[in-house]
Enzyme design. Structure first.
Site, short mmCIF file in Angstrom:
data_model
loop_
_atom_site.label_atom_id
_atom_site.label_comp_id
_atom_site.label_asym_id
_atom_site.label_seq_id
_atom_site.Cartn_x
_atom_site.Cartn_y
_atom_site.Cartn_z
N CYS A 185 66.28 69.94 5.64
CA CYS A 185 67.48 70.22 6.43
C CYS A 185 67.43 69.49 7.76
O CYS A 185 68.43 69.37 8.45
CB CYS A 185 67.62 71.71 6.66
SG CYS A 185 66.28 72.35 7.64
N PHE B 88 65.30 75.93 -2.03
CA PHE B 88 64.22 75.31 -2.79
C PHE B 88 63.36 74.38 -1.94
O PHE B 88 62.21 74.10 -2.28
CB PHE B 88 64.79 74.52 -3.98
CG PHE B 88 65.30 73.15 -3.63
CD1 PHE B 88 64.42 72.07 -3.55
CD2 PHE B 88 66.64 72.92 -3.34
CE1 PHE B 88 64.88 70.80 -3.20
CE2 PHE B 88 67.10 71.67 -2.99
CZ PHE B 88 66.22 70.61 -2.92
P1 NAD Z 1 71.50 76.72 -2.20
O1 NAD Z 1 72.58 77.12 -1.27
O2 NAD Z 1 71.88 76.16 -3.52
O3 NAD Z 1 70.55 77.98 -2.53
C1 NAD Z 1 70.00 78.76 -1.51
C2 NAD Z 1 69.78 80.18 -2.04
O4 NAD Z 1 71.05 80.73 -2.41
C3 NAD Z 1 68.91 80.22 -3.30
O5 NAD Z 1 68.04 81.32 -3.21
C4 NAD Z 1 69.91 80.37 -4.41
O6 NAD Z 1 69.41 81.08 -5.52
C5 NAD Z 1 71.04 81.16 -3.76
N1 NAD Z 1 72.36 80.86 -4.34
C6 NAD Z 1 72.75 79.68 -4.90
N2 NAD Z 1 74.03 79.78 -5.32
C7 NAD Z 1 74.45 81.02 -5.01
C8 NAD Z 1 75.69 81.71 -5.19
N3 NAD Z 1 76.74 81.14 -5.77
N4 NAD Z 1 75.78 82.97 -4.75
C9 NAD Z 1 74.71 83.57 -4.16
N5 NAD Z 1 73.53 82.96 -3.97
C10 NAD Z 1 73.39 81.71 -4.39
O7 NAD Z 1 70.54 75.72 -1.41
P2 NAD Z 1 69.33 74.88 -1.97
O8 NAD Z 1 69.86 73.76 -2.81
O9 NAD Z 1 68.29 75.77 -2.55
O10 NAD Z 1 68.72 74.29 -0.62
C11 NAD Z 1 69.20 73.14 0.01
C12 NAD Z 1 70.19 73.46 1.10
O11 NAD Z 1 69.59 74.32 2.06
C13 NAD Z 1 70.63 72.24 1.88
O12 NAD Z 1 72.00 72.35 2.13
C14 NAD Z 1 69.83 72.33 3.16
O13 NAD Z 1 70.40 71.67 4.27
C15 NAD Z 1 69.80 73.79 3.37
N6 NAD Z 1 68.69 74.17 4.23
C16 NAD Z 1 69.01 74.51 5.50
C17 NAD Z 1 68.01 74.84 6.38
C18 NAD Z 1 68.33 75.22 7.79
O14 NAD Z 1 67.43 75.63 8.48
N7 NAD Z 1 69.55 75.10 8.25
C19 NAD Z 1 66.67 74.84 5.95
C20 NAD Z 1 66.39 74.49 4.64
C21 NAD Z 1 67.43 74.16 3.80
#
Ligand code: NAD
Length: 500
Positions: free
Chosen positions: A285, A153
């Site tokens: 992130c 998100f």
């Molecule tokens: P999230 O893990 O909740 O969701 C990411 C994606 O996974 C979404 O599209 C979501 O729909 C999907 N998802 C969620 N739960 C799932 C499940 N149980 N099974 C399969 N798919 C699932 O992450 P978020 O809250 O959207 O984003 C924030 C996180 O992303 C933070 O931890 C941040 O550090 C990380 N992030 C990392 C980077 C990087 O480059 N390392 C960049 C941006 C964000």
């Protein structure tokens, strides 16, 4: 808002016309209102979309000349630039980050589109004439087929743009599943591909949750998965998709440290800590969440940060505030709970975000910036990725102690050192076990022609995003050894061919 808008999938260039069995709500985080109702894809729909994408890849895009592909990429870059403010407004409306920050995100994504315009140079192979007598050897990189992108998100435009232009430039078809919390910016960017002349079916958006993700991870025609999100889901995606024979780059969570040495300019360091700690409400992130103060400077640095925090304005991102709300009410409550646990664990609460005021109407998901001092490993404010506007100061006696702390952390996304000592900075860049390092730069997000990615629990897989690593991820190498008809090559010889 009494009438939330329907938000649906974008399949083969057009909005989906079916009726979803399941939907979810999309909020304006600055007001707390439900502004959208999002269709969630079933596994059957995902299958249909992937099948269509494969067909589009086979029929057109996968075999189109580089010259024609490049024309589409240049056009896409122009359209994205044209619509940058409209897309930024969509980000602010669903994510909550302030407009200037949202525009910055679009512009950093645009850089990857510009990088992808250089695909003829990037995808060039090698050629060796007469490697053996009258035998030439050359290499090429070919597209994979259909690739999936699953995005978080916090950067609904930039993170998809880390992957999609490179994947498309390499000749693949794409199915992207954006975050269900703020999908509209991702969809708006995807629509531009159609306007740029990309054949229908090459770029598709399916909205959804775990059902859609699992359908992508298990689909035999998905050849590669680029995932960005929290560490537990990144690990799950990596393990599931690799077990299904796919190539995977799964970027996970972070806990980024900023090490401030005693010789640093403390005013610059305090500014940087504020910008990197509270920009986008800490939902980056690459946000700095742990400031590691070396030796005697901690008191002065904490005072300088505290003073600056008093000037920050939190509010609706469309009103010129410095910082917007958290993305959802549930996330705001989770971040707030760390304020209680930090105090209970013995950290010193210097500025309490719960006491902040907000420039906004309605019941938005606000929490003003918070500063903790005297934080140590073992406290949940230090150990967990909070992903909110909470900055923790950890005090250490020496550079070595600071380095040891950073290297012991299970995450390794970004880090920064603040110092005027070139030797110390050089030592740090060599010794720190983190994928992206800033020297007097608090958010060292690499430019598009380098690659973005962390180490340890911040990335599962071998390949980082965009840059030449992105081109390698989305292509397969092939080497051709060729000899043209020459009567002298006749005759039987079952021995292993030797170069001559
Ligand atoms: P999230 O893990 O909740 O969701 C990411 C994606 O996974 C979404 O599209 C979501 O729909 C999907 N998802 C969620 N739960 C799932 C499940 N149980 N099974 C399969 N798919 C699932 O992450 P978020 O809250 O959207 O984003 C924030 C996180 O992303 C933070 O931890 C941040 O550090 C990380 N992030 C990392 C980077 C990087 O480059 N390392 C960049 C941006 C964000």
């Amino acid at each position: 808002m009494s009438n939330p808008t329907r938000i649906t999938h974008l399949i083969a260039g057009s909005p989906w016309e079916g009726t979803a069995e399941r939907t979810s709500e999309v909020f304006n985080p600055a007001t707390g209102e439900v502004t959208g109702v999002l269709d969630l894809a079933s596994a059957d729909l995902v299958d249909e979309v992937v099948t269509g994408a494969k067909q589009a890849w086979q029929d057109s895009w996968g075999s189109l000349s580089l010259a024609k592909r490049t024309q589409v990429l240049f056009k896409f870059r122009e359209l994205l630039h044209r619509d940058r403010e409209r897309i930024a407004a969509l980000i602010t409306a669903e994510h909550g980050k302030v407009l200037s920050d949202a525009l910055g995100e679009v512009m950093r994504g645009l850089e990857v589109a510009e990088f992808a315009c250089g695909i003829p140079q990037l995808i060039k192979g090698g050629y060796t004439e007469n490697a053996s007598t009258n035998v030439d050897v050359y290499s090429m990189r070919q597209s994979l087929g259909v690739v999936a992108v699953i995005s978080p998100f916090n950067f609904p435009a930039m993170v998809p743009l880390w992957f999609v232009p490179v994947a498309i430039a390499c000749g693949n078809a794409v199915v992207i599943k954006p975050s269900e919390k703020d999908p509209s910016a991702t969809i708006a960017v995807a629509e531009l591909w159609t306007e740029a002349g990309l054949p229908d079916g090459v770029m598709n958006v399916v909205n959804g949750d775990k059902e859609a993700v699992d359908a992508l991870l298990g689909h035999p025609d998905i050849k590669a998965v680029s995932f960005v999100g929290s560490t537990p889901i990144a690990k799950y995606v990596y393990e599931t998709a690799t077990a299904n024979g796919k190539r995977v780059q799964a970027l996970g969570g972070a806990k980024n440290h900023m090490l401030v040495l005693p010789d640093a300019d403390l005013d610059l360091a305090a500014d940087a800590a504020i910008n990197a700690g509270f920009g986008s409400a800490g939902e980056r992130c690459m946000a700095i969440s742990a400031l590691v103060a070396v030796d005697s400077i901690a008191d002065e640095l904490v005072e300088k940060i505290k003073d600056r925090m008093g000037k920050l304005r939190t509010g609706d991102g469309t009103r010129g505030s410095d910082m917007g709300p958290l993305v959802t009410g549930a996330h705001r409550d989770k971040v707030t709970s760390y304020l209680d646990s930090g105090v209970a664990d013995g950290a010193s609460l210097v500025v309490d975000g719960r006491e902040g005021t907000y420039d906004a109407d309605g019941d938005g998901f606000f929490l003003a910036p918070t500063l903790f001092d005297q934080v140590r490993p073992g406290m949940s404010v230090y150990d967990d990725e909070i992903f909110g506007p909470v900055l923790s100061v950890v005090r250490v006696r020496t550079y070595d102690e600071g380095l040891e702390l950073i290297n012991a952390n299970p995450y390794g996304n970004g880090t920064a050192i603040f110092t005027n000592d070139g030797g110390a900075a050089r030592r740090f860049q060599d010794e720190v076990e983190v994928g992206m390092v800033g020297i007097n730069v608090p958010i060292p997000v690499p430019v598009s022609y380098y690659s973005f990615g962390g180490w340890k629990n911040s990335l599962f897989g071998d390949t980082h995003a965009h840059g030449t690593e992105g081109v390698h991820f989305y292509t397969r190498g092939k080497v051709v050894t060729s000899r043209w008809l020459d009567p002298s090559h006749g005759g039987l010889n079952l021995g292993f061919p030797q170069n001559d």
